[in-house]
Each structure stands twice: as structure tokens, then as C-alpha cells.
Design an enzyme around this catalytic site. Sequence first.
Site, PDB file in Angstrom:
ATOM      1  N   ASP A  55       0.845  -1.186   0.000  1.00 10.37           N
ATOM      2  CA  ASP A  55       0.000   0.000   0.000  1.00 10.37           C
ATOM      3  C   ASP A  55       0.884   1.241   0.000  1.00 10.37           C
ATOM      4  OD1 ASP A  55      -1.810   2.099   0.693  1.00 10.37           O
ATOM      5  OD2 ASP A  55      -3.129   0.642   1.658  1.00 10.37           O
ATOM      6  N   VAL A  56       0.669   2.131  -0.965  1.00  8.72           N
ATOM      7  CA  VAL A  56       1.508   3.327  -1.056  1.00  8.72           C
ATOM      8  C   VAL A  56       1.373   4.226   0.166  1.00  8.72           C
ATOM      9  CG1 VAL A  56       1.626   3.356  -3.567  1.00  8.72           C
ATOM     10  CG2 VAL A  56      -0.270   4.539  -2.414  1.00  8.72           C
ATOM     11  N   ASN A  78       1.091   7.396  -9.497  1.00 10.70           N
ATOM     12  CA  ASN A  78      -0.174   7.113 -10.163  1.00 10.70           C
ATOM     13  C   ASN A  78      -1.221   6.413  -9.302  1.00 10.70           C
ATOM     14  OD1 ASN A  78      -1.882   6.549 -12.695  1.00 10.70           O
ATOM     15  ND2 ASN A  78      -1.409   4.489 -11.928  1.00 10.70           N
ATOM     16  N   TYR A 142     -12.676  12.670  -3.482  1.00  7.10           N
ATOM     17  CA  TYR A 142     -11.828  12.449  -4.652  1.00  7.10           C
ATOM     18  C   TYR A 142     -11.354  13.778  -5.237  1.00  7.10           C
ATOM     19  CZ  TYR A 142     -10.270  10.650  -9.169  1.00  7.10           C
ATOM     20  OH  TYR A 142      -9.517  10.334 -10.287  1.00  7.10           O
ATOM     21  N   LYS A 146      -7.454  15.262  -5.298  1.00  9.58           N
ATOM     22  CA  LYS A 146      -6.773  15.518  -6.560  1.00  9.58           C
ATOM     23  C   LYS A 146      -6.410  16.997  -6.723  1.00  9.58           C
ATOM     24  CE  LYS A 146      -6.650  11.337  -8.208  1.00  9.58           C
ATOM     25  NZ  LYS A 146      -5.364  10.642  -8.439  1.00  9.58           N
ATOM     26  N   THR A 177     -10.638   3.005 -17.314  1.00  9.49           N
ATOM     27  CA  THR A 177      -9.824   2.200 -16.405  1.00  9.49           C
ATOM     28  C   THR A 177     -10.707   1.529 -15.358  1.00  9.49           C
ATOM     29  OG1 THR A 177      -9.453   3.887 -14.714  1.00  9.49           O
ATOM     30  CG2 THR A 177      -8.003   3.927 -16.650  1.00  9.49           C
TER      31      THR A 177
END
Length: 246
Positions: A55-56, A78, A142, A146, A177
Site C-alpha cells: 500500500d503506497v 499514479n 476524490y 486531486k 480504467t
Amino acid sequence: MARHILITGAGSGIGLACAQHYAAHGAERLVLVDRDDAALARVDLPVAVDRIVGDVRDEALWDRAAPLLAGIDAAVVNAGVAGAGAITDLSLAEWQRITSVNLDGAFLTLRAAMRTMKDTGGAIVATSSAAGIKPEAGVSAYGASKAALLHLVKVAAKEGAPDRIRVNAVAPAGVETPVWDAVPMFADRVAEIGRDAAFAELAAMATPLGRYAKPEEIAAQIAFLLSDAAALITGATLVCDGGYTL
């Protein structure tokens, strides 16, 4: 031309497309990160690949990854998740799930890449979103994550410049995606009319050019920003949204 590239979220979507692009365009080594062990194992490329499953958001992951990052000259920040819900309906846990991956994870990835590139220089591109530019109801977590990422990129560009580290962002709108699978409205339409038709329907409603991007198109744009052709571009955002933000 970047030769040693770190890519997060590399098991699918834009991350996988970036890995495939660089494997076909002269990369010598790819360091691929994804929390989906099975998806990462399926990535089959004709270049040297180091796979990191995790997990980043996990700071310990980046401590463990440090030896593998030695020598990287490019990074694609990403990894991300999507979600939807009105502010009045959104739980704190859901807010934190989305923002922690999209912002905390991006910060840790960016920090690790910049530390590695400090003595050698390099280029970094972060995947933001048109949702971070144009407000829409139902995407508070979200969109906010961003938007914050776009500002983080600018700060990183300013801090990285003395070390010859360029940092930019791409801000796609709709891209075909798997991240859309987490959006209930899209999943409902897929069940009713199929995946291709659901993407076409969304694009017709939201995008002046009438279609969504393919992951391969975004990967090519990222590759441009990482290349020597973009040597004087830093702190910038390439909005690739088919006119969505107009």
C-alpha cells in the site's frame, strides 16, 4: 529518455499502460508498485522488473523499497482510488480511505522519488484528475484529494528545481480504467447495458469531444512530460480531458 522508472498503481489502468509504454520504448528497468499481488504478478514485460506489493500509504513500504529505487531517473505517481457520495452522506472513514491513498500515498511516493533523485536529477509525473479542477457534486473526497495533489506538485517542482528534479501532473477526465468500477452509478450502468456502452454514455454526457481517453493515450502524455522534450516544463498540469473542464 527515462531508463529506470518507478510506477505506482502499475497493476492496471494508467499505471499498467505506462509500464507497457516504457517497456516498448527503451526502458532498462521498471520498479512497479501495486497493492494487488495477483494483478502485479500478471504484468509480463520484456525488460527487467522489480515488483513491490503493498500500500503506497504505508511508510514502511517505502523504507523497504529504498534499495530498489537506487538509480531511478523517472517516476509516475499514479496509485489512486475513487469513490462518490454527497458530503452530508459521506462517512469520515470513506473520506479518509480516498484522501489517504490519493494524497498521503502520493506524498510518500513523491518523497521517496525525490530523495532518490536528489544527487542525479530526474523527472516525476503525478496522476491527478480534472475532478481536482472542476467541482462536481458527489465527489468531494476524490476531487479535494486531486486538487491538493496539483498544489503538492507545484511545491515539489519548486523544491526539486535546485536538484534538477522536474515535477509535473496530468489531469485526465474520463479514462477507461478499472477505477470506475468503484463508482456505484457506473457499476449499475455496466450491469444494465455493458461496459463499452456505459463508457460511451458517460462520455457523451460529460465530454465535448464525445469520448473518454484510453489508458495508452494518458501514458503517452506522461512519457512526454518525463522526456527531454519537456526539459523546461516543471510545476505544470497537462489537462487532457476532452474539453470536460471548459
